[in-house]
Design an enzyme around this catalytic site. Sequence first.
Site, PDB file in Angstrom:
ATOM      1  N   ARG A 101       0.879  -1.180   0.000  1.00 49.00           N
ATOM      2  CA  ARG A 101       0.000   0.000   0.000  1.00 49.00           C
ATOM      3  C   ARG A 101       0.907   1.217   0.000  1.00 49.00           C
ATOM      4  O   ARG A 101       1.734   1.391   0.911  1.00 49.00           O
ATOM      5  CB  ARG A 101      -0.924  -0.001   1.215  1.00 49.00           C
ATOM      6  N   HIS A 128      -7.093   0.851  -6.725  1.00 51.38           N
ATOM      7  CA  HIS A 128      -7.353   0.010  -5.541  1.00 51.38           C
ATOM      8  C   HIS A 128      -8.016  -1.292  -6.037  1.00 51.38           C
ATOM      9  O   HIS A 128      -9.188  -1.556  -5.764  1.00 51.38           O
ATOM     10  CB  HIS A 128      -8.236   0.758  -4.538  1.00 51.38           C
ATOM     11  N   GLN A 131      -9.892  -3.798  -3.707  1.00 50.78           N
ATOM     12  CA  GLN A 131     -11.214  -3.302  -3.325  1.00 50.78           C
ATOM     13  C   GLN A 131     -12.227  -3.639  -4.418  1.00 50.78           C
ATOM     14  O   GLN A 131     -13.333  -4.113  -4.139  1.00 50.78           O
ATOM     15  CB  GLN A 131     -11.152  -1.779  -3.111  1.00 50.78           C
ATOM     16  N   ASP A 220     -17.195   7.079  -1.837  1.00 46.51           N
ATOM     17  CA  ASP A 220     -15.963   6.936  -1.049  1.00 46.51           C
ATOM     18  C   ASP A 220     -15.692   8.304  -0.414  1.00 46.51           C
ATOM     19  O   ASP A 220     -16.318   9.311  -0.781  1.00 46.51           O
ATOM     20  CB  ASP A 220     -14.812   6.485  -1.973  1.00 46.51           C
ATOM     21  N   CYS A 260     -16.422   1.685   0.177  1.00 45.50           N
ATOM     22  CA  CYS A 260     -15.263   0.832   0.459  1.00 45.50           C
ATOM     23  C   CYS A 260     -14.859   0.886   1.930  1.00 45.50           C
ATOM     24  O   CYS A 260     -14.175  -0.018   2.408  1.00 45.50           O
ATOM     25  CB  CYS A 260     -14.086   1.232  -0.426  1.00 45.50           C
ATOM     26  N   ARG A 288     -13.645  -8.612   1.040  1.00 46.89           N
ATOM     27  CA  ARG A 288     -12.213  -8.389   0.833  1.00 46.89           C
ATOM     28  C   ARG A 288     -11.449  -9.673   1.174  1.00 46.89           C
ATOM     29  O   ARG A 288     -10.524 -10.063   0.456  1.00 46.89           O
ATOM     30  CB  ARG A 288     -11.707  -7.237   1.741  1.00 46.89           C
TER      31      ARG A 288
HETATM   32  N1  NVA Z   1      -9.847   6.710  -1.539  1.00 44.99           N
HETATM   33  C1  NVA Z   1      -9.498   6.275  -0.212  1.00 44.99           C
HETATM   34  C2  NVA Z   1      -9.729   4.809  -0.075  1.00 44.99           C
HETATM   35  C3  NVA Z   1      -9.463   4.256   1.300  1.00 44.99           C
HETATM   36  C4  NVA Z   1      -9.676   2.782   1.366  1.00 44.99           C
HETATM   37  C5  NVA Z   1      -8.040   6.615   0.067  1.00 44.99           C
HETATM   38  O1  NVA Z   1      -7.195   6.455  -0.827  1.00 44.99           O
HETATM   39  O2  NVA Z   1      -7.748   7.072   1.169  1.00 44.99           O
HETATM   40  N1   CP Z   2     -11.264  -0.199   2.004  1.00 40.43           N
HETATM   41  C1   CP Z   2     -10.023  -0.253   2.485  1.00 40.43           C
HETATM   42  O1   CP Z   2      -9.044  -0.460   1.753  1.00 40.43           O
HETATM   43  O2   CP Z   2      -9.933  -0.092   3.836  1.00 40.43           O
HETATM   44  P1   CP Z   2      -8.613   0.093   4.694  1.00 40.43           P
HETATM   45  O3   CP Z   2      -8.031   1.432   4.359  1.00 40.43           O
HETATM   46  O4   CP Z   2      -9.086  -0.001   6.107  1.00 40.43           O
HETATM   47  O5   CP Z   2      -7.647  -1.006   4.341  1.00 40.43           O
END
Ligand code: NVA
Ligand code: CP
Length: 301
Positions: A101, A128, A131, A220, A260, A288
């Site tokens: 990540r 993502h 997801q 989101d 998500c 997930r």
């Molecule tokens: N768009 C959000 C998704 C979190 C799972 C982010 O990147 O923070």
């Molecule tokens: N949806 C998602 O990726 O959640 P987290 O940021 O908690 O991993």
Amino acid sequence: MKRDLLALSDFSADEIEALLERAGRMKTGGDAGKCPLIGKSIGLLFEKPSTRTRISFEVGIYQLGGNAVTMNPSELQLGRGESMPDTARTLSRYLDGIMIRTFAHSTLTEFSANAPIPVINGLSDLHHPCQTLADLMTLREKKGRLKGLKVAFVGDGNNVCNSLIEGAALMEFDLTVACPEGFEPDASILERARASAKSEIVVLRDPREAAGMADAVYTDVWVSMGQEQQSADKKGRLRDYQINSRLLSCSKKDAIVLHCLPAHRGEEITDEVIDSPQSVVFDQAENRLHAQKALLELLIT
Ligand code: NVA
Ligand code: CP
């Protein structure tokens, strides 16, 4: 030859279909006790916080018989300036696969170019895909199909939206994104998806037009991880893009609500909607786990 999942479009529609089938069998306990990852170690490198991704990968790897090695850059020599290519070359000598990540999507491509092991994108600023696998599984579970569905994404055209666009193109459902000017999804992802899609992928301004007669309405957060500096401005500009009861009433009566998570209740979605019977957000979060177990089995065993 190793395979990665850096973007959903790394997979074909047939591969995604097979993965969703497999995830469904895993969910219903079809092969409980099978341990395809026995003796294998999978790295989980987090440059940003996570609840769902971290715990679903750790638990999924355990359930498949493998060993999860969770890493934080500040505890690695990465945090003291060791390069990502050198880190990739080193970690590949120990690990059988890695999920990362990160911020810039190029971190993933650079890591992958230096690692002979499968690399999974656990979220970048651009994509993502893990997801979206869970989103597709949830849509199919709740609606019985993907092809021909009408899905609306309302809000910021972010990483989650970009991967959903790739999902729509691959799995042939119509996707309408409603966002303010300046918050559109990535232009090249959109262009490539539209060029290959048999379904309609539309970006427009009016959330009611997007939600109108949709089978599923997705949102989101307005401020993604790493964008905190732009928080006040973004929230102001996205104010009219909240999923609330009024907006949801434009959709089909049996429309489902997707998010998500984590949600910023009272911003992109109201309590009333996220806690309503139409909301499937916790099934989506559960999926997930199942989708990623099928993914790990496909890429790593
Ligand atoms: N768009 C959000 C998704 C979190 C799972 C982010 O990147 O923070
Ligand atoms: N949806 C998602 O990726 O959640 P987290 O940021 O908690 O991993």
